[in-house]
Design a protein around this motif. Structure first.
Motif, PDB file in Angstrom:
ATOM      1  N   PRO A 103      46.878  16.426   0.135  1.00 51.28           N
ATOM      2  CA  PRO A 103      45.951  16.361  -1.006  1.00 51.28           C
ATOM      3  C   PRO A 103      45.971  17.431  -2.095  1.00 51.28           C
ATOM      4  CG  PRO A 103      45.274  18.169   0.819  1.00 51.28           C
ATOM      5  CD  PRO A 103      46.838  17.620   1.265  1.00 51.28           C
ATOM      6  N   PHE A 104      45.509  16.530  -3.235  1.00 50.98           N
ATOM      7  CA  PHE A 104      45.664  17.464  -4.133  1.00 50.98           C
ATOM      8  C   PHE A 104      45.155  18.935  -4.696  1.00 50.98           C
ATOM      9  CE2 PHE A 104      44.346  18.352  -9.030  1.00 50.98           C
ATOM     10  CZ  PHE A 104      44.965  17.811  -9.419  1.00 50.98           C
ATOM     11  N   ALA A 105      46.081  19.640  -5.464  1.00 48.08           N
ATOM     12  CA  ALA A 105      45.665  21.066  -5.233  1.00 48.08           C
ATOM     13  C   ALA A 105      45.817  22.409  -3.677  1.00 48.08           C
ATOM     14  CB  ALA A 105      44.514  21.270  -6.021  1.00 48.08           C
ATOM     15  N   LYS A 106      46.758  21.978  -3.491  1.00 47.34           N
ATOM     16  CA  LYS A 106      46.373  22.709  -1.499  1.00 47.34           C
ATOM     17  C   LYS A 106      47.810  22.694  -1.663  1.00 47.34           C
ATOM     18  CE  LYS A 106      45.317  23.235   3.397  1.00 47.34           C
ATOM     19  NZ  LYS A 106      44.162  23.591   3.119  1.00 47.34           N
ATOM     20  N   HIS A 107      48.285  24.739  -0.968  1.00 52.05           N
ATOM     21  CA  HIS A 107      49.044  25.140  -1.605  1.00 52.05           C
ATOM     22  C   HIS A 107      49.876  24.351  -0.110  1.00 52.05           C
ATOM     23  CE1 HIS A 107      52.504  27.983  -1.704  1.00 52.05           C
ATOM     24  NE2 HIS A 107      52.289  28.742  -2.250  1.00 52.05           N
ATOM     25  N   PHE A 108      51.615  23.991  -0.745  1.00 57.72           N
ATOM     26  CA  PHE A 108      52.248  23.610   0.454  1.00 57.72           C
ATOM     27  C   PHE A 108      52.017  24.523   1.705  1.00 57.72           C
ATOM     28  CE2 PHE A 108      55.605  21.844  -3.033  1.00 57.72           C
ATOM     29  CZ  PHE A 108      54.541  21.356  -3.169  1.00 57.72           C
ATOM     30  N   SER A 109      52.118  25.898   1.551  1.00 58.95           N
ATOM     31  CA  SER A 109      51.980  26.899   2.750  1.00 58.95           C
ATOM     32  C   SER A 109      51.238  26.462   3.537  1.00 58.95           C
ATOM     33  CB  SER A 109      52.786  28.129   2.323  1.00 58.95           C
ATOM     34  OG  SER A 109      53.455  28.064   1.841  1.00 58.95           O
ATOM     35  N   THR A 110      49.773  25.706   3.287  1.00 54.63           N
ATOM     36  CA  THR A 110      48.777  26.328   3.756  1.00 54.63           C
ATOM     37  C   THR A 110      48.534  24.680   4.463  1.00 54.63           C
ATOM     38  OG1 THR A 110      47.097  25.182   2.345  1.00 54.63           O
ATOM     39  CG2 THR A 110      47.750  27.727   2.883  1.00 54.63           C
ATOM     40  N   ILE A 111      49.731  23.870   4.359  1.00 54.17           N
ATOM     41  CA  ILE A 111      49.327  22.005   5.158  1.00 54.17           C
ATOM     42  C   ILE A 111      49.198  22.274   6.062  1.00 54.17           C
ATOM     43  CG2 ILE A 111      50.431  19.674   4.348  1.00 54.17           C
ATOM     44  CD1 ILE A 111      50.381  19.862   1.867  1.00 54.17           C
ATOM     45  N   LEU A 292      61.913  26.806  13.562  1.00 51.49           N
ATOM     46  CA  LEU A 292      61.333  28.462  12.946  1.00 51.49           C
ATOM     47  C   LEU A 292      59.755  28.170  12.490  1.00 51.49           C
ATOM     48  CD1 LEU A 292      62.298  30.727  12.447  1.00 51.49           C
ATOM     49  CD2 LEU A 292      62.960  29.614   9.977  1.00 51.49           C
ATOM     50  N   LEU A 293      59.884  27.430  12.091  1.00 47.00           N
ATOM     51  CA  LEU A 293      57.845  26.905  11.476  1.00 47.00           C
ATOM     52  C   LEU A 293      57.372  26.786  12.417  1.00 47.00           C
ATOM     53  CD1 LEU A 293      58.879  24.009   8.614  1.00 47.00           C
ATOM     54  CD2 LEU A 293      57.593  26.753   8.199  1.00 47.00           C
ATOM     55  N   VAL A 294      57.334  25.989  13.411  1.00 49.84           N
ATOM     56  CA  VAL A 294      56.782  26.319  14.941  1.00 49.84           C
ATOM     57  C   VAL A 294      56.829  28.088  16.234  1.00 49.84           C
ATOM     58  CG1 VAL A 294      56.650  25.863  17.764  1.00 49.84           C
ATOM     59  CG2 VAL A 294      57.221  24.306  15.868  1.00 49.84           C
ATOM     60  N   GLU A 295      57.324  28.590  15.247  1.00 55.92           N
ATOM     61  CA  GLU A 295      57.789  30.021  16.318  1.00 55.92           C
ATOM     62  C   GLU A 295      57.030  30.480  15.039  1.00 55.92           C
ATOM     63  OE1 GLU A 295      61.454  33.305  16.882  1.00 55.92           O
ATOM     64  OE2 GLU A 295      61.369  30.832  17.991  1.00 55.92           O
ATOM     65  N   GLU A 296      57.250  30.666  13.341  1.00 57.12           N
ATOM     66  CA  GLU A 296      56.218  31.939  13.094  1.00 57.12           C
ATOM     67  C   GLU A 296      55.170  31.383  13.208  1.00 57.12           C
ATOM     68  OE1 GLU A 296      60.424  32.444   9.558  1.00 57.12           O
ATOM     69  OE2 GLU A 296      58.912  30.561   9.585  1.00 57.12           O
ATOM     70  N   THR A 297      54.674  30.337  13.560  1.00 51.86           N
ATOM     71  CA  THR A 297      52.950  30.001  13.041  1.00 51.86           C
ATOM     72  C   THR A 297      52.477  29.441  13.735  1.00 51.86           C
ATOM     73  OG1 THR A 297      53.516  27.061  13.040  1.00 51.86           O
ATOM     74  CG2 THR A 297      53.510  28.615  10.597  1.00 51.86           C
ATOM     75  N   ASN A 298      53.097  29.484  15.490  1.00 53.07           N
ATOM     76  CA  ASN A 298      52.982  29.534  16.966  1.00 53.07           C
ATOM     77  C   ASN A 298      51.963  27.897  16.858  1.00 53.07           C
ATOM     78  OD1 ASN A 298      53.150  31.696  18.066  1.00 53.07           O
ATOM     79  ND2 ASN A 298      51.087  32.737  16.980  1.00 53.07           N
ATOM     80  N   GLY A 299      52.765  26.838  15.828  1.00 56.20           N
ATOM     81  CA  GLY A 299      52.716  25.578  15.254  1.00 56.20           C
ATOM     82  C   GLY A 299      51.045  25.729  15.048  1.00 56.20           C
ATOM     83  N   ARG A 300      50.873  26.471  14.296  1.00 53.48           N
ATOM     84  CA  ARG A 300      49.185  25.772  12.879  1.00 53.48           C
ATOM     85  C   ARG A 300      49.751  24.480  12.686  1.00 53.48           C
ATOM     86  NH1 ARG A 300      49.579  31.391  12.874  1.00 53.48           N
ATOM     87  NH2 ARG A 300      50.008  31.318  10.704  1.00 53.48           N
ATOM     88  N   PHE A 301      50.458  24.486  11.793  1.00 44.39           N
ATOM     89  CA  PHE A 301      51.075  23.440  11.255  1.00 44.39           C
ATOM     90  C   PHE A 301      50.359  22.347  12.121  1.00 44.39           C
ATOM     91  CE2 PHE A 301      55.363  24.431  12.395  1.00 44.39           C
ATOM     92  CZ  PHE A 301      55.041  23.048  12.507  1.00 44.39           C
ATOM     93  N   LEU A 302      50.500  22.383  13.178  1.00 41.92           N
ATOM     94  CA  LEU A 302      50.646  21.101  13.735  1.00 41.92           C
ATOM     95  C   LEU A 302      49.473  20.333  14.261  1.00 41.92           C
ATOM     96  CD1 LEU A 302      53.646  22.018  16.679  1.00 41.92           C
ATOM     97  CD2 LEU A 302      54.036  20.520  14.879  1.00 41.92           C
ATOM     98  N   GLN A 303      48.397  20.647  14.372  1.00 39.86           N
ATOM     99  CA  GLN A 303      46.931  20.779  14.193  1.00 39.86           C
ATOM    100  C   GLN A 303      46.351  19.502  12.685  1.00 39.86           C
ATOM    101  OE1 GLN A 303      44.838  24.367  14.135  1.00 39.86           O
ATOM    102  NE2 GLN A 303      46.373  25.255  15.527  1.00 39.86           N
TER     103      GLN A 303
END
Length: 303
Positions: A103-111, A292-303
């Motif tokens: 999406p437009f104007a959403k930071h990569f780190s929060t997607i 590593l991302l799964v471990e660092e975020t507890n898998g939040r980005f998978l939702q």
């Protein structure tokens, strides 16, 4: 029965039990080039997994969106975000003429996977994904690439500092390091810059410069573009090319002060490229970052 015979039978039983616990091997198991990159046991049953296959396309869509979200998080960690610039696109596994974008104007780190937007062939947001606008320039670049290259599943473009700086020379990278050889013979150069991409013609010109089988393109005065048969491949290739540009800039600075560069020969570069330029390999290169991302975020980005 001798002790040695009993030991051999016990070893065989353990080995068979362990093999039975492994999931079925994907087609990558028969890719000799890919399998030559790693060493397993003497019985030859330990294989690199490579790109997984799916019988359920709905499950494949879910899996690809999760890996696409990981690619954005990876880009965020590396500092590739810059305002609203930068995008990754991914062909939908079910609707082949549709693709996913950020999406437009959403930071990569929060997607997250649920933030991804589904576009139809004409670039309009449709049901099935987040109901949010996307970057117009991103659509115009990526849609033309997907039209010109049916083999491409995903394409990545951001304004990373080293890539866009090296792009000002309008030249391909040199084979200065073993890692640079990952791109040997597979990098196009778009030797023009028509400003921000707001027309289909500019997108078509970029797709033409990418070529029929290249994995990357340097967009003069603009930045880098990479493509892959998975979003994992496109993402890791972007990082690799960005690092190669950084290495090139450092080498150029040293050479300007009288230290001559040593370029890897074409034969040696091609030998390395023949081993590295494999979709299964580039996919696998990204998996440590995914885990590593799964471990660092507890898998939040998978939702």
């Amino acid at each position: 029965m001798s002790t040695s015979t009993m030991t051999t039978q016990q070893e065989q039983t353990v080995r068979l039990t362990n093999e039975d616990q492994l999931p079925p091997l994907p087609p990558a198991a028969n890719d000799a080039c890919f399998q030559s990159l790693a060493r397993g046991g003497r019985n030859g049953t330990l294989k690199l997994r490579g790109i997984p296959t799916f019988s359920d396309l709905t499950e494949k869509r879910k899996w690809t969106k999760e890996h696409m979200a990981a690619a954005f998080r990876f880009f965020g960690k590396l500092g590739y975000g810059e305002g609203v610039s930068g995008h990754i696109s991914m062909r939908d596994p079910i609707l082949k003429d549709h693709f996913w974008m950020n999406p437009f104007a959403k930071h990569f780190s929060t997607i997250k996977a649920s933030d991804l937007v589904l576009l139809d062939a004409d670039g309009f947001v449709v049901e099935g994904g987040a109901q949010l606008p996307v970057n117009e320039a991103g659509f115009l670049i990526h849609s033309e690439i997907h039209k010109a290259r049916p083999d491409v599943v995903a394409a990545a473009h951001t304004h990373g500092i080293h890539g866009k700086t090296w792009s000002s020379f309008g030249k391909p990278i040199e084979m200065l390091t073993q890692d640079a050889c990952n791109f040997f013979g597979k990098v196009g150069v778009y030797e023009d810059h028509g400003g921000i991409v707001l027309s289909a013609d500019e997108g078509k010109a970029i797709a033409k410069a990418l070529g029929k089988d290249n994995i990357a393109c340097i967009l003069q005065n603009h930045g880098l573009l990479t493509v892959g048969s998975t979003v994992d491949e496109a993402a890791i290739l972007y990082s690799m090319l960005e690092h190669a540009c950084q290495s090139q800039l450092l080498a150029e600075a040293a050479a300007a002060n009288g230290l001559p560069k040593k370029i890897i020969s074409d034969d040696a570069a091609k030998f390395t490229a023949n081993a590295a330029q494999n979709p299964h390999n580039f996919y696998t290169e990204f998996q440590p970052e995914f885990e590593l991302l799964v471990e660092e975020t507890n898998g939040r980005f998978l939702q």
